[in-house]
Design a protein around this motif. Structure first.
Motif, PDB file in Angstrom:
ATOM      1  N   ILE A 118       0.837  -1.211   0.000  1.00  0.00           N
ATOM      2  CA  ILE A 118       0.000   0.000   0.000  1.00  0.00           C
ATOM      3  C   ILE A 118       0.866   1.254   0.000  1.00  0.00           C
ATOM      4  O   ILE A 118       0.686   2.160  -0.824  1.00  0.00           O
ATOM      5  CB  ILE A 118      -0.942  -0.003   1.221  1.00  0.00           C
ATOM      6  N   SER A 119       1.825   1.322   0.924  1.00  0.00           N
ATOM      7  CA  SER A 119       2.619   2.535   1.081  1.00  0.00           C
ATOM      8  C   SER A 119       3.589   2.763  -0.068  1.00  0.00           C
ATOM      9  O   SER A 119       3.741   3.897  -0.543  1.00  0.00           O
ATOM     10  CB  SER A 119       3.384   2.493   2.410  1.00  0.00           C
ATOM     11  N   ILE A 244      16.480   5.423  12.792  1.00  0.00           N
ATOM     12  CA  ILE A 244      17.100   5.396  11.464  1.00  0.00           C
ATOM     13  C   ILE A 244      16.243   4.658  10.452  1.00  0.00           C
ATOM     14  O   ILE A 244      15.968   5.152   9.365  1.00  0.00           O
ATOM     15  CB  ILE A 244      18.495   4.735  11.516  1.00  0.00           C
ATOM     16  N   PHE A 245      15.793   3.460  10.807  1.00  0.00           N
ATOM     17  CA  PHE A 245      15.129   2.599   9.832  1.00  0.00           C
ATOM     18  C   PHE A 245      13.608   2.724   9.846  1.00  0.00           C
ATOM     19  O   PHE A 245      12.926   2.063   9.064  1.00  0.00           O
ATOM     20  CB  PHE A 245      15.543   1.143  10.068  1.00  0.00           C
ATOM     21  N   GLY A 246      13.097   3.581  10.690  1.00  0.00           N
ATOM     22  CA  GLY A 246      11.659   3.847  10.674  1.00  0.00           C
ATOM     23  C   GLY A 246      10.826   2.757  11.309  1.00  0.00           C
ATOM     24  O   GLY A 246      11.180   2.227  12.366  1.00  0.00           O
ATOM     25  N   TYR A 247       9.742   2.387  10.627  1.00  0.00           N
ATOM     26  CA  TYR A 247       8.762   1.470  11.206  1.00  0.00           C
ATOM     27  C   TYR A 247       8.923   0.043  10.704  1.00  0.00           C
ATOM     28  O   TYR A 247       9.434  -0.182   9.607  1.00  0.00           O
ATOM     29  CB  TYR A 247       7.354   1.938  10.848  1.00  0.00           C
ATOM     30  N   PRO A 248       8.422  -0.920  11.488  1.00  0.00           N
ATOM     31  CA  PRO A 248       8.306  -2.285  10.953  1.00  0.00           C
ATOM     32  C   PRO A 248       7.275  -2.297   9.832  1.00  0.00           C
ATOM     33  O   PRO A 248       6.460  -1.367   9.713  1.00  0.00           O
ATOM     34  CB  PRO A 248       7.841  -3.103  12.166  1.00  0.00           C
ATOM     35  N   GLN A 249       7.272  -3.339   9.019  1.00  0.00           N
ATOM     36  CA  GLN A 249       6.397  -3.382   7.849  1.00  0.00           C
ATOM     37  C   GLN A 249       4.933  -3.595   8.191  1.00  0.00           C
ATOM     38  O   GLN A 249       4.091  -3.659   7.297  1.00  0.00           O
ATOM     39  CB  GLN A 249       6.893  -4.462   6.878  1.00  0.00           C
ATOM     40  N   PHE A 250       4.620  -3.665   9.461  1.00  0.00           N
ATOM     41  CA  PHE A 250       3.236  -3.729   9.924  1.00  0.00           C
ATOM     42  C   PHE A 250       2.556  -2.367   9.776  1.00  0.00           C
ATOM     43  O   PHE A 250       1.336  -2.263   9.780  1.00  0.00           O
ATOM     44  CB  PHE A 250       3.235  -4.170  11.394  1.00  0.00           C
ATOM     45  N   VAL A 251       3.377  -1.318   9.632  1.00  0.00           N
ATOM     46  CA  VAL A 251       2.883   0.060   9.604  1.00  0.00           C
ATOM     47  C   VAL A 251       2.798   0.570   8.164  1.00  0.00           C
ATOM     48  O   VAL A 251       3.706   0.353   7.359  1.00  0.00           O
ATOM     49  CB  VAL A 251       3.808   0.985  10.426  1.00  0.00           C
ATOM     50  N   ARG A 252       1.710   1.266   7.847  1.00  0.00           N
ATOM     51  CA  ARG A 252       1.577   1.945   6.555  1.00  0.00           C
ATOM     52  C   ARG A 252       2.275   3.300   6.684  1.00  0.00           C
ATOM     53  O   ARG A 252       1.684   4.287   7.124  1.00  0.00           O
ATOM     54  CB  ARG A 252       0.106   2.122   6.184  1.00  0.00           C
ATOM     55  N   PHE A 253       3.546   3.332   6.295  1.00  0.00           N
ATOM     56  CA  PHE A 253       4.354   4.519   6.537  1.00  0.00           C
ATOM     57  C   PHE A 253       3.935   5.714   5.692  1.00  0.00           C
ATOM     58  O   PHE A 253       4.384   6.836   5.922  1.00  0.00           O
ATOM     59  CB  PHE A 253       5.842   4.212   6.313  1.00  0.00           C
ATOM     60  N   SER A 254       3.075   5.501   4.702  1.00  0.00           N
ATOM     61  CA  SER A 254       2.599   6.621   3.885  1.00  0.00           C
ATOM     62  C   SER A 254       1.462   7.393   4.543  1.00  0.00           C
ATOM     63  O   SER A 254       1.104   8.476   4.080  1.00  0.00           O
ATOM     64  CB  SER A 254       2.132   6.107   2.514  1.00  0.00           C
ATOM     65  N   TRP A 255       0.881   6.843   5.611  1.00  0.00           N
ATOM     66  CA  TRP A 255      -0.206   7.547   6.314  1.00  0.00           C
ATOM     67  C   TRP A 255       0.369   8.790   6.990  1.00  0.00           C
ATOM     68  O   TRP A 255       1.470   8.752   7.569  1.00  0.00           O
ATOM     69  CB  TRP A 255      -0.844   6.626   7.350  1.00  0.00           C
ATOM     70  N   SER A 256      -0.360   9.888   6.980  1.00  0.00           N
ATOM     71  CA  SER A 256       0.141  11.152   7.527  1.00  0.00           C
ATOM     72  C   SER A 256       0.460  11.035   9.017  1.00  0.00           C
ATOM     73  O   SER A 256       1.403  11.671   9.503  1.00  0.00           O
ATOM     74  CB  SER A 256      -0.883  12.275   7.299  1.00  0.00           C
ATOM     75  N   THR A 257      -0.297  10.227   9.752  1.00  0.00           N
ATOM     76  CA  THR A 257      -0.033  10.046  11.187  1.00  0.00           C
ATOM     77  C   THR A 257       1.367   9.482  11.397  1.00  0.00           C
ATOM     78  O   THR A 257       2.125   9.954  12.244  1.00  0.00           O
ATOM     79  CB  THR A 257      -1.067   9.081  11.807  1.00  0.00           C
ATOM     80  N   ALA A 258       1.729   8.459  10.617  1.00  0.00           N
ATOM     81  CA  ALA A 258       3.055   7.850  10.726  1.00  0.00           C
ATOM     82  C   ALA A 258       4.130   8.825  10.260  1.00  0.00           C
ATOM     83  O   ALA A 258       5.195   8.948  10.887  1.00  0.00           O
ATOM     84  CB  ALA A 258       3.109   6.565   9.917  1.00  0.00           C
TER      85      ALA A 258
END
Length: 318
Positions: A118-119, A244-258
């Protein structure tokens, strides 16, 4: 690459979700399906489409279709299926078990879209928003049913975006079918309600049994509803952000909240070939380059696990 597998399995007299194909590759997209009932290959059929998990910042989005002969519409109505969002988890499980038992006339298929799919789709260079991704997924599932020999004549869809434009788009793609796109179609048409239940049960199982590919240690799974406005979900996002590496792949990093949390909590990136103004824009935050630079007076600082696991050490000269 789409994996194709069964999700209806009998164990101790009950139907369970077997999502092992997706769990082993939960960074990608996976298609799951039931057998096509022979009756659906010989009689005119209707098909319903709905999704589960469009809004959450956590976990996959699942698109589902259900199809059955027009002559069996009444049978489906008697099951009293309803919009999955109005049902408890236990009620959805019970109804999915019942739907899955109608193997002689009811078939279904699901497309699980991982948070990563998705992201990365939404953030690619060519604009590709969630509505376009949803439309393309629905089109692919209709085509799957046709390619599988289902004698489709009617299609009912829960709308994504303006219903009239979406219906026109689908009608142009499948001119031989009678297509109806409505808001709240999952509450109007039992075949869409059935698709909604299949999709929601699959998402519930995928989220509940999510296998983190990243080494997060003893990760806390109490993340609330998974929706962006849930305080518990926001708290979980803050706690599970790697600087550094951000979120685990459980997270939709494209969402504005993230993205907001990344911007405020993660290490900023500084591009050496950028303008001086850009270099100074990080303010008081620590630069990402500082994690890679060697400081003699900082020998005791423990490197990030990424470097430890790969036996990487900083060097002063090459």
């Amino acid at each position: 690459n789409h994996s194709r597998c069964w999700i209806g399995c009998w164990e101790a007299g009950a139907v369970i979700m077997d999502l092992r194909e997706f769990e082993q590759n939960n960074w990608s997209s996976c298609r799951l399906h039931s057998p096509v009932p022979p009756l659906c290959r010989t009689q005119q059929c209707c098909l319903g489409i709905d999704e589960a998990g469009r809004g959450p910042v956590l976990g996959p989005m699942v698109y589902g279709i259900c199809f059955c002969p027009l002559s069996k519409k009444q049978d489906l109505e008697e099951v009293k299926v309803a919009d999955s969002k109005t049902l408890t988890e236990a009620e959805r499980e019970r109804l999915f078990e019942k739907l899955d038992s109608f193997k002689d006339y009811l078939g279904w298929a699901l497309q699980i879209l991982s948070p990563n799919v998705i992201s990365t789709s939404m953030q690619q260079r060519a604009k590709y928003n969630l509505n376009a991704l949803s439309h393309d997924t629905a089109i692919a599932l209709i085509q799957y049913a046709l390619d599988s020999g289902v004698q489709l004549s009617e299609v009912f869809v829960d709308t994504v975006g303006p219903a009239e434009k979406y219906q026109e788009k689908l009608q142009q793609r499948f001119p031989e079918l009678e297509i109806t796109v409505k808001a709240k179609a999952d509450a109007l048409f039992p075949i869409v309600s059935a698709a909604s239940i299949c999709a929601k049960v699959a998402r519930d199982h995928a989220v509940k049994n999510w296998k983190f590919l990243e080494d997060l240690g003893d990760v806390n799974l109490d993340y609330g509803s998974g929706y962006p406005n849930d305080p518990k979900t926001k708290e979980w996002l803050v706690k599970n952000l790697d600087p550094i590496f951000g979120y685990p792949q459980f997270v939709r990093f494209s969402w504005s909240t993230a993205q907001t949390i990344v911007d405020s909590k993660a290490v900023p990136v500084r591009w050496d070939d950028g303008d001086e103004d850009e270099k100074a824009s990080s303010g008081g935050n620590q630069s990402m380059l500082s994690f890679f630079s060697w400081k003699k007076d900082d020998a005791r600082r423990k490197p990030h696990r990424f470097f430890q696991e790969r036996k990487l050490e900083p060097v002063g000269d090459l």
